[in-house]
Each structure stands twice: as C-alpha cells, then as structure tokens.
Design a protein around this motif. Structure first.
Motif, PDB file in Angstrom:
ATOM      1  N   ALA A 222     -45.670 -63.923 -58.807  1.00 39.09           N
ATOM      2  CA  ALA A 222     -45.813 -65.302 -58.882  1.00 39.09           C
ATOM      3  C   ALA A 222     -47.228 -65.981 -58.270  1.00 39.09           C
ATOM      4  N   ASP A 223     -47.426 -67.201 -58.534  1.00 42.26           N
ATOM      5  CA  ASP A 223     -48.282 -68.034 -57.985  1.00 42.26           C
ATOM      6  C   ASP A 223     -49.761 -67.251 -57.819  1.00 42.26           C
ATOM      7  N   PRO A 224     -50.276 -66.789 -58.879  1.00 32.96           N
ATOM      8  CA  PRO A 224     -51.620 -65.861 -58.997  1.00 32.96           C
ATOM      9  C   PRO A 224     -52.715 -66.735 -58.550  1.00 32.96           C
TER      10      PRO A 224
ATOM     11  N   GLN B 235     -34.679 -70.300 -52.219  1.00 29.10           N
ATOM     12  CA  GLN B 235     -34.734 -69.115 -53.295  1.00 29.10           C
ATOM     13  C   GLN B 235     -35.783 -68.174 -53.276  1.00 29.10           C
ATOM     14  N   TYR B 236     -37.083 -68.921 -52.614  1.00 30.26           N
ATOM     15  CA  TYR B 236     -38.337 -68.098 -52.529  1.00 30.26           C
ATOM     16  C   TYR B 236     -38.470 -67.621 -51.210  1.00 30.26           C
ATOM     17  N   ASP B 237     -37.701 -66.566 -51.118  1.00 26.35           N
ATOM     18  CA  ASP B 237     -37.844 -65.793 -49.739  1.00 26.35           C
ATOM     19  C   ASP B 237     -38.573 -64.574 -49.531  1.00 26.35           C
ATOM     20  N   MET B 238     -40.011 -64.679 -49.809  1.00 27.21           N
ATOM     21  CA  MET B 238     -40.686 -63.520 -49.975  1.00 27.21           C
ATOM     22  C   MET B 238     -41.214 -63.022 -48.640  1.00 27.21           C
ATOM     23  N   GLU B 239     -41.383 -61.548 -48.557  1.00 28.84           N
ATOM     24  CA  GLU B 239     -41.788 -61.060 -47.337  1.00 28.84           C
ATOM     25  C   GLU B 239     -42.994 -60.270 -47.365  1.00 28.84           C
TER      26      GLU B 239
ATOM     27  N   LEU C 113     -42.988 -66.041 -47.297  1.00 27.94           N
ATOM     28  CA  LEU C 113     -44.613 -66.090 -47.531  1.00 27.94           C
ATOM     29  C   LEU C 113     -44.719 -66.438 -48.932  1.00 27.94           C
ATOM     30  N   TRP C 114     -45.263 -67.751 -49.022  1.00 21.49           N
ATOM     31  CA  TRP C 114     -45.241 -68.635 -50.358  1.00 21.49           C
ATOM     32  C   TRP C 114     -46.740 -68.044 -50.916  1.00 21.49           C
ATOM     33  N   ALA C 115     -47.369 -69.125 -51.829  1.00 26.46           N
ATOM     34  CA  ALA C 115     -48.333 -68.787 -52.639  1.00 26.46           C
ATOM     35  C   ALA C 115     -49.715 -68.466 -51.803  1.00 26.46           C
ATOM     36  N   PRO C 116     -50.276 -67.533 -51.878  1.00 26.00           N
ATOM     37  CA  PRO C 116     -51.436 -67.166 -51.117  1.00 26.00           C
ATOM     38  C   PRO C 116     -52.778 -67.404 -51.945  1.00 26.00           C
TER      39      PRO C 116
ATOM     40  N   ILE D 183     -47.861 -76.287 -47.698  1.00 27.25           N
ATOM     41  CA  ILE D 183     -48.182 -74.859 -48.414  1.00 27.25           C
ATOM     42  C   ILE D 183     -49.239 -74.823 -49.368  1.00 27.25           C
ATOM     43  N   ASP D 184     -49.433 -73.729 -50.218  1.00 25.94           N
ATOM     44  CA  ASP D 184     -50.344 -73.510 -51.527  1.00 25.94           C
ATOM     45  C   ASP D 184     -51.642 -73.749 -51.076  1.00 25.94           C
ATOM     46  N   PRO D 185     -52.227 -73.016 -49.987  1.00 26.39           N
ATOM     47  CA  PRO D 185     -53.873 -72.937 -49.726  1.00 26.39           C
ATOM     48  C   PRO D 185     -54.477 -72.324 -50.995  1.00 26.39           C
TER      49      PRO D 185
ATOM     50  N   PHE E   5     -47.954 -82.554 -57.265  1.00 25.73           N
ATOM     51  CA  PHE E   5     -46.622 -82.080 -56.667  1.00 25.73           C
ATOM     52  C   PHE E   5     -46.923 -80.739 -55.887  1.00 25.73           C
ATOM     53  N   GLU E   6     -47.828 -79.889 -56.326  1.00 27.83           N
ATOM     54  CA  GLU E   6     -48.201 -78.580 -55.342  1.00 27.83           C
ATOM     55  C   GLU E   6     -49.115 -77.668 -56.172  1.00 27.83           C
ATOM     56  N   GLY E   7     -49.582 -76.482 -55.623  1.00 26.29           N
ATOM     57  CA  GLY E   7     -50.300 -75.811 -56.332  1.00 26.29           C
ATOM     58  C   GLY E   7     -51.766 -76.051 -56.661  1.00 26.29           C
TER      59      GLY E   7
ATOM     60  N   TRP F  59     -38.622 -72.921 -63.450  1.00 22.84           N
ATOM     61  CA  TRP F  59     -38.857 -74.399 -62.655  1.00 22.84           C
ATOM     62  C   TRP F  59     -40.338 -74.600 -62.211  1.00 22.84           C
ATOM     63  N   THR F  60     -40.797 -73.473 -61.594  1.00 19.37           N
ATOM     64  CA  THR F  60     -42.240 -73.747 -60.981  1.00 19.37           C
ATOM     65  C   THR F  60     -43.199 -73.377 -61.859  1.00 19.37           C
ATOM     66  N   THR F  61     -44.466 -73.677 -61.805  1.00 18.82           N
ATOM     67  CA  THR F  61     -45.608 -73.347 -62.551  1.00 18.82           C
ATOM     68  C   THR F  61     -46.833 -73.439 -61.555  1.00 18.82           C
ATOM     69  N   HIS F  62     -47.517 -72.440 -61.847  1.00 17.59           N
ATOM     70  CA  HIS F  62     -48.658 -72.309 -60.574  1.00 17.59           C
ATOM     71  C   HIS F  62     -49.943 -71.626 -61.282  1.00 17.59           C
ATOM     72  N   HIS F  63     -50.952 -71.835 -60.815  1.00 19.92           N
ATOM     73  CA  HIS F  63     -52.085 -71.090 -61.422  1.00 19.92           C
ATOM     74  C   HIS F  63     -53.239 -70.956 -60.706  1.00 19.92           C
TER      75      HIS F  63
ATOM     76  N   TYR G 218     -51.316 -67.550 -64.537  1.00 22.94           N
ATOM     77  CA  TYR G 218     -50.128 -68.461 -64.339  1.00 22.94           C
ATOM     78  C   TYR G 218     -49.044 -67.663 -64.330  1.00 22.94           C
ATOM     79  N   HIS G 219     -47.715 -68.169 -64.232  1.00 22.39           N
ATOM     80  CA  HIS G 219     -46.480 -67.334 -63.974  1.00 22.39           C
ATOM     81  C   HIS G 219     -45.538 -68.059 -64.839  1.00 22.39           C
ATOM     82  N   ASP G 220     -44.411 -67.401 -65.335  1.00 24.08           N
ATOM     83  CA  ASP G 220     -43.161 -67.887 -65.850  1.00 24.08           C
ATOM     84  C   ASP G 220     -42.185 -66.949 -65.418  1.00 24.08           C
TER      85      ASP G 220
ATOM     86  N   LYS H 161     -37.793 -65.222 -59.901  1.00 20.45           N
ATOM     87  CA  LYS H 161     -38.067 -63.855 -60.085  1.00 20.45           C
ATOM     88  C   LYS H 161     -39.213 -63.937 -61.223  1.00 20.45           C
ATOM     89  N   ARG H 162     -40.467 -64.230 -60.675  1.00 20.53           N
ATOM     90  CA  ARG H 162     -41.461 -64.395 -61.994  1.00 20.53           C
ATOM     91  C   ARG H 162     -42.324 -63.334 -62.080  1.00 20.53           C
ATOM     92  N   CYS H 163     -43.220 -63.655 -63.237  1.00 20.60           N
ATOM     93  CA  CYS H 163     -44.209 -62.735 -63.704  1.00 20.60           C
ATOM     94  C   CYS H 163     -45.708 -63.377 -63.926  1.00 20.60           C
TER      95      CYS H 163
END
Ligand code: FUB
Length: 324
Positions: free
Chosen positions: A17-19, A48-52, A85-88, A137-139, A223-225, A272-276, A289-291, A301-303
């Motif tokens: 996600a969050d490419p 729910q976004y509990d990334m490691e 660990l959210w959007a890098p 978030i979302d640098p 909102f974000e991203g 729900w989320t959209t990020h690009h 982007y992801h969906d 669980k996005r791609c």
C-alpha cells in the motif's frame, strides 16, 4: 510487444500500500507500506494498519516484472518506534539514500523517522531517535534543486488534529466544519537529511477565489497522504480526501504554497484508504496508488497498482477511473 499491466497489482505475493515511486539509478523504485495478512480490530484510529516492516520494489520499465528486494527495515531495529510502520517515502542526496517513515513511539504518538543506506533497494539503518520536531504521518520528501522539503500530516489516526497548538493534546478535535481545514505541514530538511531546518509550517490550500478550503468541504479538504511534484515550472500538491476517498490536487508557484485547488486525479478505489505518488519515468508520467482488490476488499490488505497520468494543455490533470 510487451504488455503493460496498468491498474493491476504490481506484486501479489505480499500485500502492499501507500506507494512512493522514484527514479533512482535509471530504474523505478517503489517504497510501499507492507500490509500484513492478519486480522485486526478495524476502527477510525487505524489500528488495523499494524505493519512491521518495509520491502522495496523496483521495475526496469513499465512492462517489466516488479522485483521485491526483500526486507529493507524492520520495526525491531528502530529503537524509538513501538508499532505501526505506515506510509514511507525515500530520497537520494549526495549519493546516499534515505527512507522516511512514520511510526507510533513508546508513548503512542506518531513521529517520523529516517533510515539511511547505500543502495535504493536498502537495507536501511535507522537513526536512534525520530526527527526532532516531527509528528503525525505520511512523509513525502521532494528535492527541488538544493533544497529538500518534507510534507506530512494526516487526520484521525494520523493525529494531525492533536498538534494544532504546536504541542500534542490528546483530546484535541479538528476545526468546525465552517472553519478553514487543517493543511499538511512542510519543513525543509537539513543538508544531511536527518533533521528539519526550521519548525514545520502549515500549507495553505485555497479555492479559485483565494478562500481557504473549509474543514466541512470533505470533497476538497486535506486528509492525508501528501505528494509534491513539479510540472512545467508549477508545484502540484496532491493528497487524499479521506472520508470522500478521492485523490485530488492543488497547484502553486512556490513549494510551500499557497496552492489553489484544481480537481480529482483518481476516483475512489475499493477499500477505505487511497494513497498515491506521481513520477516521470522514461518519458511518461505515472500515478502509483493502491486498492483492496487483491484481498477482496479488506481495508488493511491492499495492493499497489499504477496507471499512466496525462496532463491537458492547460496543465490540469485528466481524472483517472481506477476500473475503466
Ligand atoms: O497505510 C496506513 C495509512 O493508511 C497511511 O499512512 C495512510 O495514508 C493510509 O493509506
């Protein structure tokens, strides 16, 4: 002739996600979040976004297979970070590579950290502490000549509402619907990319008449991203509208704004989320982007996918439909 898989997942062996896409060393590198295949309580706080960890992906050209370079950084190796660990994003300066990432610290407050490496594919070694003065978030890091700017900030689970006074106030709410919306924050990075040159300032997004976009204007408000790119000498700030699930953009003459709202880049996707991110590569412009299509709609669980992005003659962007 090779087929280009626009609007299809670029990898399917992991959820991503969050490419953030960049051209480094002649290749396209993609820095996504790595969504885990586990069940979590889903709420407005984003638990729910509990990334490691982070994996770095790359492509030789638009039709070549996407390579997964493996784990580039893991939560266990970041002393200050506790979870999520959210959007890098990534940047290159003076031959070094920098991975910027948000995470909750041991007080559950989102901060932004940086890790460094010799290769765009990683691995990256984290700094012992987060960037002083960073929050939310979302640098997104944009290098413009000799300056590097970091844009960041996200509402709700991203905690931007809680920093309106400059201090973290756990109970703070967002502005009233008829008050100006909160903008993303921007700060110039130091030459070594490890700290801010100045306290972050708020970016102003206005309508065509110069009036601030209001907090209740959920089709247009930030909102974000955030993402920044430059096209024909203009600065394009793009972002997610969150609750209305759009990717939109605003244009300005200065990297720090103000930016005038223009329109929609991507209509809502599954999930729900959209990020690009937006990148120019081998003579074309692309939207990454992801969906949530790969998991059948699970929000966490996005791609990652990509599509060609086209400008009209007047510099506006043609709206992309994710499923046409
Ligand atoms: O992936 C976690 C969060 O979801 C990101 O930081 C936001 O931009 C949203 O995509």
């Amino acid at each position: 002739m090779k087929t280009v898989n626009y609007k299809e997942p670029i990898v399917t062996h992991i959820f991503t996600a969050d490419p953030s896409a960049h051209v480094f060393e002649g290749k396209l590198y993609i820095y996504p979040s790595h969504d885990l295949d586990h069940e979590q309580v889903s709420n407005d706080n984003g638990d729910q976004y509990d990334m490691e960890d982070y994996h770095v992906l790359s492509m030789e050209d638009e039709s070549s297979p996407c390579i997964d370079h493996g784990e580039a950084l893991h939560l266990r190796d970041i002393p200050w970070a506790k979870q999520q660990l959210w959007a890098p994003d990534a940047a290159c300066r003076n031959g070094r590579y920098y991975l910027f990432f948000p995470a909750r610290d041991h007080d559950h407050v989102f901060r932004i950290g940086v890790a460094t490496g010799a290769s765009p594919a990683g691995p990256f070694e984290p700094q012992p502490s987060y960037i002083p003065g960073s929050f939310s978030i979302d640098p997104a890091v944009f290098v413009d000549g000799d300056e590097a700017y970091m844009y960041f900030g996200g509402l709700w689970g991203g905690q931007l509402e809680k920093w309106q006074t400059g201090e973290f106030l756990a109970d703070a709410e967002g502005p009233a619907p008829d008050a100006p919306a909160l903008g993303p924050r921007v700060a110039r990075l130091s030459d070594d990319m490890l700290s801010f040159q100045e306290p972050p300032s708020e970016v102003s997004i206005v309508d065509i008449d110069g009036r601030p976009i209001l907090a209740g204007d959920e089709d247009r408000r930030y909102f974000e991203g955030p993402w920044m790119h430059k096209y024909n000498g203009k600065y394009y700030l793009s972002y997610s509208t969150g609750t209305t699930h759009k990717l939109v953009y605003a244009v300005g003459d200065n990297p720090c704004g103000p930016f005038t709202f223009q329109g929609t880049i991507l209509n809502p996707v599954i999930g729900w989320t959209t990020h690009h991110s937006i990148v120019e590569f081998q003579g074309k412009w692309y939207l990454f982007y992801h969906d949530s299509s790969l998991s059948g709609g699970a929000d966490n669980k996005r791609c990652v996918k990509f599509a060609e992005l086209k400008y009209k003659e007047d510099g506006t962007i043609e709206t992309i439909d994710p499923y046409e």
